[in-house]
Design an enzyme around this catalytic site. Sequence first.
Site, PDB file in Angstrom:
ATOM      1  CE  LYS A  11      -3.762  -2.229   2.193  1.00 12.78           C
ATOM      2  NZ  LYS A  11      -4.990  -1.944   3.363  1.00 12.78           N
ATOM      3  CE1 TYR A  51      -9.535  -2.918   0.666  1.00 10.88           C
ATOM      4  CE2 TYR A  51      -8.562  -1.002  -0.512  1.00 10.88           C
ATOM      5  CZ  TYR A  51      -8.515  -2.151   0.086  1.00 10.88           C
ATOM      6  OH  TYR A  51      -7.210  -2.469   0.697  1.00 10.88           O
ATOM      7  CG  PHE A  59     -13.159   2.172   7.123  1.00 14.09           C
ATOM      8  CD1 PHE A  59     -12.673   1.542   6.136  1.00 14.09           C
ATOM      9  CD2 PHE A  59     -13.691   1.620   8.234  1.00 14.09           C
ATOM     10  CE1 PHE A  59     -12.990   0.194   5.960  1.00 14.09           C
ATOM     11  CE2 PHE A  59     -14.057   0.145   7.973  1.00 14.09           C
ATOM     12  CZ  PHE A  59     -13.687  -0.490   7.052  1.00 14.09           C
ATOM     13  NE  ARG A  87      -7.245 -12.998   5.862  1.00  8.82           N
ATOM     14  CZ  ARG A  87      -7.729 -11.736   5.790  1.00  8.82           C
ATOM     15  NH1 ARG A  87      -7.614 -11.207   4.384  1.00  8.82           N
ATOM     16  NH2 ARG A  87      -8.488 -11.042   6.698  1.00  8.82           N
ATOM     17  CB  THR A  93      -7.064  -5.607   9.976  1.00  2.68           C
ATOM     18  OG1 THR A  93      -7.524  -6.626   9.377  1.00  2.68           O
ATOM     19  CG2 THR A  93      -7.619  -4.428   9.213  1.00  2.68           C
ATOM     20  NE  ARG A 104      -2.268  -5.690   7.377  1.00  4.88           N
ATOM     21  CZ  ARG A 104      -3.476  -6.166   6.880  1.00  4.88           C
ATOM     22  NH1 ARG A 104      -3.823  -7.214   7.655  1.00  4.88           N
ATOM     23  NH2 ARG A 104      -4.156  -5.911   6.018  1.00  4.88           N
ATOM     24  CG  ASN A 114      -3.820  -2.062   6.721  1.00  2.82           C
ATOM     25  OD1 ASN A 114      -3.513  -1.861   5.740  1.00  2.82           O
ATOM     26  ND2 ASN A 114      -4.770  -3.016   7.263  1.00  2.82           N
ATOM     27  CG  HIS A 117      -5.744  -6.288   0.336  1.00  7.02           C
ATOM     28  ND1 HIS A 117      -6.895  -6.382   0.911  1.00  7.02           N
ATOM     29  CD2 HIS A 117      -5.811  -7.252  -0.802  1.00  7.02           C
ATOM     30  CE1 HIS A 117      -7.767  -7.041   0.495  1.00  7.02           C
ATOM     31  NE2 HIS A 117      -7.191  -7.857  -0.519  1.00  7.02           N
ATOM     32  CD  GLU A 128      -9.028  -9.231  -3.164  1.00  5.86           C
ATOM     33  OE1 GLU A 128     -10.080  -8.959  -2.376  1.00  5.86           O
ATOM     34  OE2 GLU A 128      -8.023  -9.515  -2.943  1.00  5.86           O
TER      35      GLU A 128
END
Length: 140
Positions: A11, A51, A59, A87, A93, A104, A114, A117, A128
């Site tokens: 990100k 998203y 948010f 993950r 998260t 993270r 964070n 993704h 995705e």
Amino acid sequence: MATERTFSIIKPDATRRNLTGAINAVIEKAGLRIVAQRRILMTQAEAKIFYAVHKERPFYGELVEMMSSAPVVVQVLEGDNAIAKYREVMGATNPANAAEGTIRKSFALSMGENSVHGSDSPDNAAAEIAQFFCGNDIVG
Ligand code: CMP
């Protein structure tokens, strides 16, 4: 164990701090292979689609702004159990809840910023990946 593919985004908070290589090193050390990768400036339209599942959340607007504020690196990762594995490698998260050694925990700034993704299911991984890559882009 089945070989799977998952979708990853490094990100804006991470690309701004020049952390692409550091994050890729964690991914590769965990045994995942980066089989496709592209650095892009995501448009607001692309972020809104990506998203859309969160569009009722308070948010959402902030998330769309943030994802299109600076370059991101979109990736396809491949490996045994890749969806769950990534993950685990990303961590929770909210970085405050992330385990030691996760991406993270090591790099994220906040719940919003964070750093990464990762897809949360096989169906979402397929959708995705298809939003950002076509078949010929992925070389396993
Ligand atoms: P990601 O795994 O990309 O999926 C949805 C994203 O929404 C999540 O990571 C966070 O970046 C963001 N997010 C989730 N909860 C919040 C929150 N409470 N405030 C701001 N951003 C959030």
